[in-house]
Design an enzyme around this catalytic site. Structure first.
Site, PDB file in Angstrom:
ATOM      1  NE  ARG A   1      -6.036  44.211 -10.115  1.00 40.68           N
ATOM      2  CZ  ARG A   1      -6.834  43.188 -10.369  1.00 40.68           C
ATOM      3  NH1 ARG A   1      -7.932  42.996  -9.661  1.00 40.68           N
ATOM      4  NH2 ARG A   1      -6.539  42.322 -11.328  1.00 40.68           N
TER       5      ARG A   1
ATOM      6  CB  ALA B   1     -14.665  39.135  -8.027  1.00 38.98           C
TER       7      ALA B   1
ATOM      8  CD  GLU C   1      -6.797  42.230  -2.079  1.00 37.52           C
ATOM      9  OE1 GLU C   1      -6.417  41.057  -2.274  1.00 37.52           O
ATOM     10  OE2 GLU C   1      -7.611  42.794  -2.813  1.00 37.52           O
TER      11      GLU C   1
ATOM     12  CG  HIS D   1      -9.292  39.440  -4.268  1.00 34.04           C
ATOM     13  ND1 HIS D   1      -8.151  40.186  -4.408  1.00 34.04           N
ATOM     14  CD2 HIS D   1      -9.787  39.285  -5.533  1.00 34.04           C
ATOM     15  CE1 HIS D   1      -7.946  40.470  -5.679  1.00 34.04           C
ATOM     16  NE2 HIS D   1      -8.931  39.934  -6.383  1.00 34.04           N
TER      17      HIS D   1
ATOM     18  CG  MET E   1     -18.713  49.867 -20.694  1.00 33.15           C
ATOM     19  SD  MET E   1     -19.713  49.296 -19.327  1.00 33.15           S
ATOM     20  CE  MET E   1     -21.278  50.055 -19.694  1.00 33.15           C
TER      21      MET E   1
END
Length: 313
Positions: free
Chosen positions: A233, A282, A262, A280, A154
């Site tokens: 990750r 985001a 990756e 990837h 969080m």
């Protein structure tokens, strides 16, 4: 005084101009990560390094650059940097928090909606010419209203994701080191969160404690109807174990934006219709990526100017 900065990937022209105001910029213009031997050769005489998460900056690289004063990572994560080695050498290490929070939170919800409503599958069916028409029971997904969203980690992004949950009628459960003040959200242990959540979204940093946090054992705790989302990750998830769970219908679906190795994706994930695989993206908005690069440059300029960095790690 003039300084020399190595930039390991193309950045917006405005950001490069900002760095050139205080000296020279050595820009690696390749389309993929700079090769390690070339990075070592080009960093040797630099005062600053502006790098990406794809660049592994370890003690050996730091040691070949005696003039290096700052490593500015264009990312919120910094597991690619040997921070203790930086401290030992007196090199400032910085990241780019906050500026990508909203983009990543919005993207997380895009993944949740896409995988629970099977949008990836549907798009592939249409493009392949296999759609034969509407049917009452065709490609049914899961509604979010009344379901539980479990958030693992969080921090800024996890909280931003949680704050959007009421708009979709979802209850929020979360794991964190300590409870936070967020109306309607319930703090609970990871085992309970996995067992009770309909969607589990990962937002934890990459550490030795979180490597393969989601593994065969933790996947077995999840509902067979649940969905896993990972925008944190790649190594947080054991991809081989996830592929087995998806293939054996022990999990309804998964949406991944990051991967263990990756850009390599575990081959067992590729043929699975219930795996939504994204490259990837985001933080991939023009506004956010520009802000990330600009903050990294500002961090480098601050240190080179004898001031504390804006966002040290």
């Amino acid at each position: 005084m003039s300084f020399s900065t190595l930039v390991t990937r193309r950045l917006p022209a405005s950001v490069l101009d900002k760095l050139r105001r205080i000296g020279t910029v050595d820009l690696y213009s390749g389309d993929s990560a700079i090769p390690r031997d070339e990075l070592a050769a080009r960093i040797a005489d630099k005062d600053a390094l502006v790098c990406l998460l794809t660049d592994a900056i370890d003690q050996q690289l730091i040691d070949v650059a005696p003039k290096l004063k700052v490593i500015a990572n264009v990312a919120v994560g910094y597991n690619n940097i040997d921070v203790p080695a930086c401290r030992a050498r007196g090199v400032a290490a910085t990241n780019t928090p906050d500026v990508l929070t909203n983009a990543c939170a919005d993207f997380t919800w895009a993944l949740i909606l896409a995988v629970t409503r099977r949008l990836g599958e549907g798009e592939r069916v249409v493009r392949a010419g296999r759609w034969t028409g509407w049917a009452l029971d065709y490609m049914l997904g899961m509604e979010l209203r009344g379901k539980q969203l479990g958030i693992v980690g969080m921090g800024r992004i996890g909280r931003a994701v949680a704050e959007k949950a009421p708009a979709f009628g979802m209850q929020v459960a979360y794991t964190a080191r300590k409870p936070i003040d967020l109306a309607g959200a319930e703090h609970m242990p990871l085992d309970r969160l996995l067992a009770t959540s309909d969607v589990v979204s990962l937002h934890c940093p990459m550490t030795e404690d979180t490597r393969h946090l989601i593994n065969e054992k933790s996947l077995m705790r999840m509902k067979r109807t649940a969905f896993l989302i990972n925008t944190s990750r790649g190594p947080v998830v054991d991809e081989a174990a996830l592929a087995r769970a998806l293939r054996d219908s022990r999990l309804a679906g998964a949406a991944l934006d990051v991967y263990e190795r990756e850009p390599i994706v575990h081959p067992d994930l590729l043929p699975l219709e219930n795996a939504l695989l994204i490259p990837h993206l985001a933080s991939a908005t023009t506004e956010t990526r520009t802000a990330m690069a600009d903050l990294a440059a500002s961090n480098a300029l601050a240190v080179l100017g004898g001031k504390p960095p804006l966002t040290p790690v």
